[in-house]
Design a protein around this motif. Structure first.
Motif, PDB file in Angstrom:
ATOM      1  N   LEU A 272      18.535 -41.101   3.838  1.00 24.83           N
ATOM      2  CA  LEU A 272      19.897 -41.117   4.288  1.00 24.83           C
ATOM      3  C   LEU A 272      20.340 -42.587   4.240  1.00 24.83           C
ATOM      4  CD1 LEU A 272      21.926 -39.635   6.219  1.00 24.83           C
ATOM      5  CD2 LEU A 272      20.888 -40.652   8.135  1.00 24.83           C
ATOM      6  N   GLY A 273      19.463 -43.663   4.187  1.00 26.61           N
ATOM      7  CA  GLY A 273      20.102 -45.169   3.661  1.00 26.61           C
ATOM      8  C   GLY A 273      20.321 -44.890   2.131  1.00 26.61           C
ATOM      9  N   PHE A 274      19.503 -44.341   1.435  1.00 26.38           N
ATOM     10  CA  PHE A 274      20.004 -44.152  -0.034  1.00 26.38           C
ATOM     11  C   PHE A 274      21.266 -43.647  -0.344  1.00 26.38           C
ATOM     12  CE2 PHE A 274      20.276 -41.397  -3.831  1.00 26.38           C
ATOM     13  CZ  PHE A 274      19.839 -42.521  -4.910  1.00 26.38           C
ATOM     14  N   LEU A 275      21.645 -42.509   0.594  1.00 29.07           N
ATOM     15  CA  LEU A 275      22.768 -41.843   0.227  1.00 29.07           C
ATOM     16  C   LEU A 275      24.088 -42.593   0.886  1.00 29.07           C
ATOM     17  CD1 LEU A 275      22.676 -37.964   1.314  1.00 29.07           C
ATOM     18  CD2 LEU A 275      23.281 -39.087  -0.990  1.00 29.07           C
ATOM     19  N   TYR A 276      23.784 -43.271   1.993  1.00 28.05           N
ATOM     20  CA  TYR A 276      24.841 -44.359   2.311  1.00 28.05           C
ATOM     21  C   TYR A 276      25.270 -45.379   1.189  1.00 28.05           C
ATOM     22  CZ  TYR A 276      24.783 -42.628   7.268  1.00 28.05           C
ATOM     23  OH  TYR A 276      25.034 -41.749   8.467  1.00 28.05           O
ATOM     24  N   ASP A 283      26.808 -51.183   4.673  1.00 21.91           N
ATOM     25  CA  ASP A 283      26.407 -51.831   5.829  1.00 21.91           C
ATOM     26  C   ASP A 283      25.387 -50.702   6.618  1.00 21.91           C
ATOM     27  OD1 ASP A 283      27.661 -54.093   5.359  1.00 21.91           O
ATOM     28  OD2 ASP A 283      29.463 -53.372   6.500  1.00 21.91           O
ATOM     29  N   LYS A 284      25.856 -49.634   6.444  1.00 18.97           N
ATOM     30  CA  LYS A 284      25.070 -48.456   7.267  1.00 18.97           C
ATOM     31  C   LYS A 284      23.496 -48.238   6.471  1.00 18.97           C
ATOM     32  CE  LYS A 284      28.443 -45.276   9.101  1.00 18.97           C
ATOM     33  NZ  LYS A 284      28.846 -43.860   9.201  1.00 18.97           N
ATOM     34  N   ALA A 285      23.714 -48.351   5.350  1.00 19.62           N
ATOM     35  CA  ALA A 285      22.329 -48.340   4.609  1.00 19.62           C
ATOM     36  C   ALA A 285      21.407 -49.377   4.733  1.00 19.62           C
ATOM     37  CB  ALA A 285      22.551 -48.364   2.807  1.00 19.62           C
ATOM     38  N   LEU A 288      19.827 -49.145   8.248  1.00 17.33           N
ATOM     39  CA  LEU A 288      18.908 -47.921   8.229  1.00 17.33           C
ATOM     40  C   LEU A 288      17.587 -48.374   7.608  1.00 17.33           C
ATOM     41  CD1 LEU A 288      20.239 -44.347   7.718  1.00 17.33           C
ATOM     42  CD2 LEU A 288      18.654 -45.175   9.438  1.00 17.33           C
ATOM     43  N   PHE A 289      17.627 -49.310   6.576  1.00 18.47           N
ATOM     44  CA  PHE A 289      16.400 -49.941   5.916  1.00 18.47           C
ATOM     45  C   PHE A 289      15.723 -50.932   6.755  1.00 18.47           C
ATOM     46  CE2 PHE A 289      18.621 -48.493   1.655  1.00 18.47           C
ATOM     47  CZ  PHE A 289      18.040 -47.347   1.608  1.00 18.47           C
ATOM     48  N   GLN A 290      16.451 -51.696   7.545  1.00 21.00           N
ATOM     49  CA  GLN A 290      15.985 -52.864   8.376  1.00 21.00           C
ATOM     50  C   GLN A 290      15.311 -52.293   9.568  1.00 21.00           C
ATOM     51  OE1 GLN A 290      19.494 -55.228   9.074  1.00 21.00           O
ATOM     52  NE2 GLN A 290      19.139 -56.532   7.451  1.00 21.00           N
ATOM     53  N   VAL A 291      15.843 -50.965  10.087  1.00 19.41           N
ATOM     54  CA  VAL A 291      15.117 -50.179  11.059  1.00 19.41           C
ATOM     55  C   VAL A 291      13.856 -49.844  10.627  1.00 19.41           C
ATOM     56  CG1 VAL A 291      15.176 -48.086  12.564  1.00 19.41           C
ATOM     57  CG2 VAL A 291      17.408 -49.690  12.548  1.00 19.41           C
ATOM     58  N   ILE A 292      13.733 -49.450   9.516  1.00 21.91           N
ATOM     59  CA  ILE A 292      12.445 -48.939   8.892  1.00 21.91           C
ATOM     60  C   ILE A 292      11.589 -50.112   8.755  1.00 21.91           C
ATOM     61  CG2 ILE A 292      11.523 -47.710   6.843  1.00 21.91           C
ATOM     62  CD1 ILE A 292      13.993 -46.376   6.137  1.00 21.91           C
ATOM     63  N   SER A 308      14.858 -50.744  -1.750  1.00 23.34           N
ATOM     64  CA  SER A 308      15.991 -50.245  -1.443  1.00 23.34           C
ATOM     65  C   SER A 308      16.873 -51.094  -0.749  1.00 23.34           C
ATOM     66  CB  SER A 308      15.901 -48.845  -0.705  1.00 23.34           C
ATOM     67  OG  SER A 308      15.260 -48.007  -1.437  1.00 23.34           O
ATOM     68  N   LEU A 309      16.313 -51.950   0.233  1.00 21.35           N
ATOM     69  CA  LEU A 309      17.250 -53.077   0.997  1.00 21.35           C
ATOM     70  C   LEU A 309      17.462 -54.050  -0.037  1.00 21.35           C
ATOM     71  CD1 LEU A 309      18.357 -53.804   3.376  1.00 21.35           C
ATOM     72  CD2 LEU A 309      15.899 -54.867   4.326  1.00 21.35           C
ATOM     73  N   VAL A 310      16.826 -54.223  -0.961  1.00 22.99           N
ATOM     74  CA  VAL A 310      17.139 -55.294  -1.905  1.00 22.99           C
ATOM     75  C   VAL A 310      18.316 -55.160  -2.707  1.00 22.99           C
ATOM     76  CG1 VAL A 310      16.366 -56.491  -4.208  1.00 22.99           C
ATOM     77  CG2 VAL A 310      14.816 -56.399  -2.143  1.00 22.99           C
ATOM     78  N   LYS A 311      18.097 -53.890  -2.926  1.00 25.70           N
ATOM     79  CA  LYS A 311      19.251 -53.159  -3.973  1.00 25.70           C
ATOM     80  C   LYS A 311      20.674 -53.443  -2.996  1.00 25.70           C
ATOM     81  CE  LYS A 311      16.445 -50.259  -6.637  1.00 25.70           C
ATOM     82  NZ  LYS A 311      16.269 -48.783  -6.946  1.00 25.70           N
TER      83      LYS A 311
END
Length: 420
Positions: A272-276, A283-285, A288-292, A308-311
């Motif tokens: 879902l983060g990738f799609l955002y 910001d939504k992405a 989500l990645f920070q929650v993970i 993914s968060l780096v990107k």
């Protein structure tokens, strides 16, 4: 002759020979649907029902194969179907020492293929599969169905998707020849859709995954519903149907949280983060990645989420945070070299990018990154990396190089199925 076949097929054979229909035989003993399941090997009857059927058919018990092993083999398969590997292993070890007839021994061998695949014990399988293939002509249609399905599972898990699809198609073609319970059909359809997804056959995947989902919903098997929603999300994403993909992921996320499906919950969040990120809701992405990362304790998805968060942080020009995460990712890969091939190139690429080492980045791109990511079909990532180089050369007045990388970026984006 009859003893070569499972109990249900023996009952069906005698009933047919004596011209007794299912309604007549079942009357006063069990329901017609229950009898149908017995005859087709879906369930094994209790001793009471079994004896009543034998008596009503007017045959001696000794005429039929009376081995208790048939029921045990069915229970063994049911454990596997429900992913209860602990009980499946116990059942396998008990069955291994049973003295079966040739027919039941063959049935046990076919079902054992599923067991070995679930345990990832692939070395034991080629010889066993070849042995069963030598008897393929003797297999009744029901057992042939399970054999082909087992081969589909085996080849899927040994990265031979084309072979897997071939055998699962053969299983699907046999479904109408006998009665299967709904759980079995759903399991087959989901397996078929998984293989179709791997081969990018999205129409097949959507059709059979949706069919499997509808059955799992009727059976109220929410964990399997989550699996289907995730696969549908992935497939809709590949079809560039972003709205439907996000809807499927959100449904999977809601169901997964309700039933505490931890094994897949983080995968859903990551997708879902990738799609955002793809649709520009960065910001939504990031959230989500920070929650993970705040909860994750499994190494592989943890490393993937860092990347993914780096990107996404780089897109927001939060380069200091991104650089710190790159160093963390590289440190993890040094400690766990088994993951190096999967992630190191992209971490190294972002390391050079964030240090503004574009000349080294260009060399790395076409010596290693492009061949590796093309092999993994990570075209969307490749498109972005080429775009970074195109922007760099354009800003520095090197328009010929910029045009080259912009063209590469468009080419990879078209291959990614994420073009608008």
């Amino acid at each position: 002759m009859l003893e070569k076949f499972p109990f249900g097929q023996q009952i069906k054979y005698v009933r047919t020979i004596k011209k007794i229909n299912q309604n007549e035989l079942a009357k006063g003993i069990c329901s017609i649907s229950y009898l149908s399941k017995i005859e087709n090997g879906v369930i094994y009857p209790s001793e009471e029902i079994k004896n009543l059927l034998i008596k009503k058919l007017g045959i001696e018990d000794s005429t039929l194969n009376n081995e208790f092993g048939e029921r045990e083999i069915q229970e063994f398969y049911n454990f596997l179907l429900n992913k209860d590997i602990q009980n499946a292993e116990k059942a396998y070890n008990e069955l291994l020492h049973k003295d079966f007839s040739e027919a039941l021994k063959l049935r046990f061998e076919v079902i054992s293929i599923f067991f070995f695949v679930e345990r990832k014990q692939f070395k034991e399988l080629p010889q066993l599969i070849q042995s069963i293939f030598s008897k393929e002509a003797q297999l009744p249609s029901e057992l042939r169905y399970f054999f082909y399905k087992a081969l589909g599972y085996y080849y899927y898990h040994t990265q031979k998707a084309e072979k897997s699809l071939y055998f699962l198609e053969k299983s699907v073609s046999l479904v109408t020849m006998f009665t299967l319970n709904n759980l079995e059909i759903a399991d087959l359809y989901y397996a078929y859709s998984l293989v179709a997804a791997r081969l990018r056959k999205t129409a097949i995947c959507l059709k059979y995954c949706q069919a499997a989902l509808e059955i799992y919903q009727e059976l109220y098997l929410l964990k399997r519903c989550v699996d289907c929603h995730v696969l549908l999300g992935i497939t809709h994403r590949r079809n560039n149907n972003m709205e439907e993909a996000i809807s499927q992921y959100k449904t999977a996320l809601d169901l997964g949280s309700q039933i505490h499906y931890k094994d897949i919950f983080l995968t859903i969040q990551h997708n879902l983060g990738f799609l955002y990120g793809v649709i520009g809701e960065i910001d939504k992405a990031i959230d989500l990645f920070q929650v993970i990362l705040s909860k994750e304790d499994q190494l592989t998805p943890y490393v993937q989420t860092i990347l993914s968060l780096v990107k996404e942080l780089h897109k927001k020009d939060k380069n200091k945070e991104a650089f710190q995460l790159v160093q963390k990712g590289i440190e993890l890969l040094i400690k766990h070299p088994d993951l190096k091939d999967q992630f190191y190139l992209e971490f190294n690429l972002y390391n050079l990018l964030l240090l503004d080492k574009y000349e080294e980045l260009q060399k790395l791109m076409f010596s290693k990154v492009v061949p590796a990511l093309e092999k993994e079909k990570k075209y969307f990532s490749l498109s972005n990396y080429c775009l970074f180089l195109g922007d760099y050369y354009y800003a520095n007045g090197k328009y010929k190089n910029a045009a080259k990388y912009f063209a590469f970026s468009r080419e990879f984006l078209n291959k990614s199925n994420l073009t608008k």
